[in-house]
Design a protein around this motif. Structure first.
Motif, PDB file in Angstrom:
ATOM      1  N   PRO A   1       0.846  -1.203   0.000  1.00 29.59           N
ATOM      2  CA  PRO A   1       0.000   0.000   0.000  1.00 29.59           C
ATOM      3  C   PRO A   1       0.880   1.251   0.000  1.00 29.59           C
ATOM      4  O   PRO A   1       2.007   1.237   0.504  1.00 29.59           O
ATOM      5  CB  PRO A   1      -0.791  -0.105   1.297  1.00 29.59           C
ATOM      6  CG  PRO A   1      -0.672  -1.520   1.734  1.00 29.59           C
ATOM      7  CD  PRO A   1       0.590  -2.055   1.146  1.00 29.59           C
ATOM      8  N   ILE A   2       0.357   2.315  -0.553  1.00 34.38           N
ATOM      9  CA  ILE A   2       1.130   3.553  -0.678  1.00 34.38           C
ATOM     10  C   ILE A   2       1.566   4.077   0.678  1.00 34.38           C
ATOM     11  O   ILE A   2       2.650   4.643   0.812  1.00 34.38           O
ATOM     12  CB  ILE A   2       0.310   4.593  -1.459  1.00 34.38           C
ATOM     13  CG1 ILE A   2       0.149   4.130  -2.907  1.00 34.38           C
ATOM     14  CG2 ILE A   2       0.960   5.964  -1.413  1.00 34.38           C
ATOM     15  CD1 ILE A   2      -0.749   4.998  -3.747  1.00 34.38           C
ATOM     16  N   THR A   3       0.765   3.858   1.684  1.00 32.44           N
ATOM     17  CA  THR A   3       1.104   4.367   3.018  1.00 32.44           C
ATOM     18  C   THR A   3       2.307   3.653   3.628  1.00 32.44           C
ATOM     19  O   THR A   3       2.913   4.165   4.565  1.00 32.44           O
ATOM     20  CB  THR A   3      -0.096   4.236   3.964  1.00 32.44           C
ATOM     21  OG1 THR A   3      -0.520   2.869   3.992  1.00 32.44           O
ATOM     22  CG2 THR A   3      -1.232   5.124   3.521  1.00 32.44           C
ATOM     23  N   GLU A   4       2.680   2.495   3.118  1.00 30.30           N
ATOM     24  CA  GLU A   4       3.815   1.750   3.653  1.00 30.30           C
ATOM     25  C   GLU A   4       5.117   2.035   2.924  1.00 30.30           C
ATOM     26  O   GLU A   4       6.156   1.485   3.286  1.00 30.30           O
ATOM     27  CB  GLU A   4       3.525   0.243   3.613  1.00 30.30           C
ATOM     28  CG  GLU A   4       2.431  -0.185   4.556  1.00 30.30           C
ATOM     29  CD  GLU A   4       2.197  -1.687   4.543  1.00 30.30           C
ATOM     30  OE1 GLU A   4       2.999  -2.415   3.924  1.00 30.30           O
ATOM     31  OE2 GLU A   4       1.215  -2.122   5.144  1.00 30.30           O
ATOM     32  N   TYR A   5       5.087   2.886   1.900  1.00 30.32           N
ATOM     33  CA  TYR A   5       6.312   3.238   1.188  1.00 30.32           C
ATOM     34  C   TYR A   5       7.208   4.079   2.076  1.00 30.32           C
ATOM     35  O   TYR A   5       6.730   4.905   2.850  1.00 30.32           O
ATOM     36  CB  TYR A   5       6.004   4.045  -0.078  1.00 30.32           C
ATOM     37  CG  TYR A   5       5.442   3.267  -1.238  1.00 30.32           C
ATOM     38  CD1 TYR A   5       5.515   1.885  -1.314  1.00 30.32           C
ATOM     39  CD2 TYR A   5       4.836   3.928  -2.293  1.00 30.32           C
ATOM     40  CE1 TYR A   5       4.994   1.188  -2.375  1.00 30.32           C
ATOM     41  CE2 TYR A   5       4.314   3.247  -3.375  1.00 30.32           C
ATOM     42  CZ  TYR A   5       4.397   1.867  -3.409  1.00 30.32           C
ATOM     43  OH  TYR A   5       3.890   1.183  -4.477  1.00 30.32           O
ATOM     44  N   THR A   6       8.516   3.882   1.927  1.00 37.05           N
ATOM     45  CA  THR A   6       9.442   4.801   2.577  1.00 37.05           C
ATOM     46  C   THR A   6       9.418   6.118   1.799  1.00 37.05           C
ATOM     47  O   THR A   6       8.865   6.189   0.700  1.00 37.05           O
ATOM     48  CB  THR A   6      10.875   4.230   2.583  1.00 37.05           C
ATOM     49  OG1 THR A   6      11.331   4.109   1.241  1.00 37.05           O
ATOM     50  CG2 THR A   6      10.937   2.883   3.285  1.00 37.05           C
ATOM     51  N   ASN A   7      10.016   7.147   2.375  1.00 38.54           N
ATOM     52  CA  ASN A   7      10.021   8.448   1.703  1.00 38.54           C
ATOM     53  C   ASN A   7      10.706   8.374   0.337  1.00 38.54           C
ATOM     54  O   ASN A   7      10.233   8.954  -0.635  1.00 38.54           O
ATOM     55  CB  ASN A   7      10.699   9.504   2.575  1.00 38.54           C
ATOM     56  CG  ASN A   7       9.867   9.855   3.789  1.00 38.54           C
ATOM     57  OD1 ASN A   7       8.676   9.573   3.837  1.00 38.54           O
ATOM     58  ND2 ASN A   7      10.510  10.460   4.771  1.00 38.54           N
ATOM     59  N   GLU A   8      11.823   7.657   0.263  1.00 42.84           N
ATOM     60  CA  GLU A   8      12.545   7.532  -1.000  1.00 42.84           C
ATOM     61  C   GLU A   8      11.731   6.755  -2.029  1.00 42.84           C
ATOM     62  O   GLU A   8      11.690   7.119  -3.207  1.00 42.84           O
ATOM     63  CB  GLU A   8      13.896   6.837  -0.788  1.00 42.84           C
ATOM     64  CG  GLU A   8      14.882   7.643   0.038  1.00 42.84           C
ATOM     65  CD  GLU A   8      14.632   7.524   1.537  1.00 42.84           C
ATOM     66  OE1 GLU A   8      13.986   6.534   1.980  1.00 42.84           O
ATOM     67  OE2 GLU A   8      15.048   8.432   2.271  1.00 42.84           O
ATOM     68  N   GLU A   9      11.101   5.669  -1.579  1.00 42.57           N
ATOM     69  CA  GLU A   9      10.249   4.891  -2.494  1.00 42.57           C
ATOM     70  C   GLU A   9       9.082   5.725  -2.995  1.00 42.57           C
ATOM     71  O   GLU A   9       8.731   5.657  -4.167  1.00 42.57           O
ATOM     72  CB  GLU A   9       9.717   3.638  -1.787  1.00 42.57           C
ATOM     73  CG  GLU A   9      10.729   2.565  -1.561  1.00 42.57           C
ATOM     74  CD  GLU A   9      10.142   1.394  -0.775  1.00 42.57           C
ATOM     75  OE1 GLU A   9      10.656   0.278  -0.949  1.00 42.57           O
ATOM     76  OE2 GLU A   9       9.193   1.596   0.005  1.00 42.57           O
ATOM     77  N   LEU A  10       8.510   6.513  -2.116  1.00 49.16           N
ATOM     78  CA  LEU A  10       7.381   7.350  -2.482  1.00 49.16           C
ATOM     79  C   LEU A  10       7.782   8.391  -3.524  1.00 49.16           C
ATOM     80  O   LEU A  10       7.093   8.581  -4.526  1.00 49.16           O
ATOM     81  CB  LEU A  10       6.802   8.036  -1.248  1.00 49.16           C
ATOM     82  CG  LEU A  10       5.558   8.880  -1.456  1.00 49.16           C
ATOM     83  CD1 LEU A  10       4.382   8.006  -1.879  1.00 49.16           C
ATOM     84  CD2 LEU A  10       5.214   9.631  -0.200  1.00 49.16           C
ATOM     85  N   ILE A  11       8.903   9.028  -3.313  1.00 45.53           N
ATOM     86  CA  ILE A  11       9.386  10.026  -4.269  1.00 45.53           C
ATOM     87  C   ILE A  11       9.693   9.380  -5.612  1.00 45.53           C
ATOM     88  O   ILE A  11       9.328   9.906  -6.672  1.00 45.53           O
ATOM     89  CB  ILE A  11      10.616  10.766  -3.696  1.00 45.53           C
ATOM     90  CG1 ILE A  11      10.190  11.632  -2.513  1.00 45.53           C
ATOM     91  CG2 ILE A  11      11.303  11.602  -4.761  1.00 45.53           C
ATOM     92  CD1 ILE A  11      11.334  12.195  -1.717  1.00 45.53           C
ATOM     93  N   ASN A  12      10.356   8.207  -5.598  1.00 48.85           N
ATOM     94  CA  ASN A  12      10.686   7.514  -6.847  1.00 48.85           C
ATOM     95  C   ASN A  12       9.432   7.043  -7.574  1.00 48.85           C
ATOM     96  O   ASN A  12       9.333   7.171  -8.799  1.00 48.85           O
ATOM     97  CB  ASN A  12      11.613   6.328  -6.584  1.00 48.85           C
ATOM     98  CG  ASN A  12      13.027   6.776  -6.276  1.00 48.85           C
ATOM     99  OD1 ASN A  12      13.441   7.854  -6.666  1.00 48.85           O
ATOM    100  ND2 ASN A  12      13.758   5.948  -5.555  1.00 48.85           N
ATOM    101  N   GLN A  13       8.478   6.514  -6.831  1.00 50.17           N
ATOM    102  CA  GLN A  13       7.234   6.049  -7.445  1.00 50.17           C
ATOM    103  C   GLN A  13       6.458   7.206  -8.062  1.00 50.17           C
ATOM    104  O   GLN A  13       5.904   7.087  -9.144  1.00 50.17           O
ATOM    105  CB  GLN A  13       6.354   5.330  -6.417  1.00 50.17           C
ATOM    106  CG  GLN A  13       6.817   3.945  -6.060  1.00 50.17           C
ATOM    107  CD  GLN A  13       6.609   2.974  -7.197  1.00 50.17           C
ATOM    108  OE1 GLN A  13       5.704   3.106  -7.992  1.00 50.17           O
ATOM    109  NE2 GLN A  13       7.484   1.990  -7.270  1.00 50.17           N
ATOM    110  N   GLU A  14       6.442   8.335  -7.367  1.00 47.58           N
ATOM    111  CA  GLU A  14       5.725   9.505  -7.886  1.00 47.58           C
ATOM    112  C   GLU A  14       6.406  10.026  -9.147  1.00 47.58           C
ATOM    113  O   GLU A  14       5.744  10.391 -10.119  1.00 47.58           O
ATOM    114  CB  GLU A  14       5.669  10.596  -6.810  1.00 47.58           C
ATOM    115  CG  GLU A  14       4.652  11.686  -7.095  1.00 47.58           C
ATOM    116  CD  GLU A  14       5.252  12.922  -7.690  1.00 47.58           C
ATOM    117  OE1 GLU A  14       4.514  13.671  -8.334  1.00 47.58           O
ATOM    118  OE2 GLU A  14       6.459  13.140  -7.524  1.00 47.58           O
ATOM    119  N   LYS A  15       7.725  10.032  -9.148  1.00 44.67           N
ATOM    120  CA  LYS A  15       8.473  10.497 -10.311  1.00 44.67           C
ATOM    121  C   LYS A  15       8.246   9.565 -11.513  1.00 44.67           C
ATOM    122  O   LYS A  15       8.017  10.025 -12.634  1.00 44.67           O
ATOM    123  CB  LYS A  15       9.961  10.545  -9.965  1.00 44.67           C
ATOM    124  CG  LYS A  15      10.794  11.374 -10.906  1.00 44.67           C
ATOM    125  CD  LYS A  15      12.273  11.359 -10.530  1.00 44.67           C
ATOM    126  CE  LYS A  15      12.506  11.867  -9.132  1.00 44.67           C
ATOM    127  NZ  LYS A  15      13.935  11.921  -8.772  1.00 44.67           N
TER     128      LYS A  15
END
Length: 81
Positions: free
Chosen positions: A5-19
């Protein structure tokens, strides 16, 4: 590989996924109209081809990518990143 789930992403994973989601979505936003108009041109020049349905088939993928991009942006804003 199971998606987290998106809420379990680390900050780096979240930024990379969004990019990545942003890049893919913008690419699809450009490619679908190009495919549509090139198929329209070829249909008038020659005749209907089965390849003309490809842009139509890509629209649901674009919608899913837009929704995921919005979710990622919202989560990023919630974390103040």
């Amino acid at each position: 590989m199971k998606n987290k789930p998106i809420t379990e992403y680390t900050n780096e994973e979240l930024i990379n996924q969004e990019k990545n989601s942003k890049a893919i979505t913008i690419l699809l936003m450009v490619a679908i109209p190009l495919l549509f108009f090139s198929n329209l041109f070829l249909t008038f020049k020659h005749k209907f081809s089965a390849l003309a349905v490809i842009p139509i088939a890509l629209v649901p993928i674009l919608i899913v990518n837009i929704n995921k991009w919005k979710q990622l942006k919202k989560e990023k804003a919630d974390r103040n990143l």
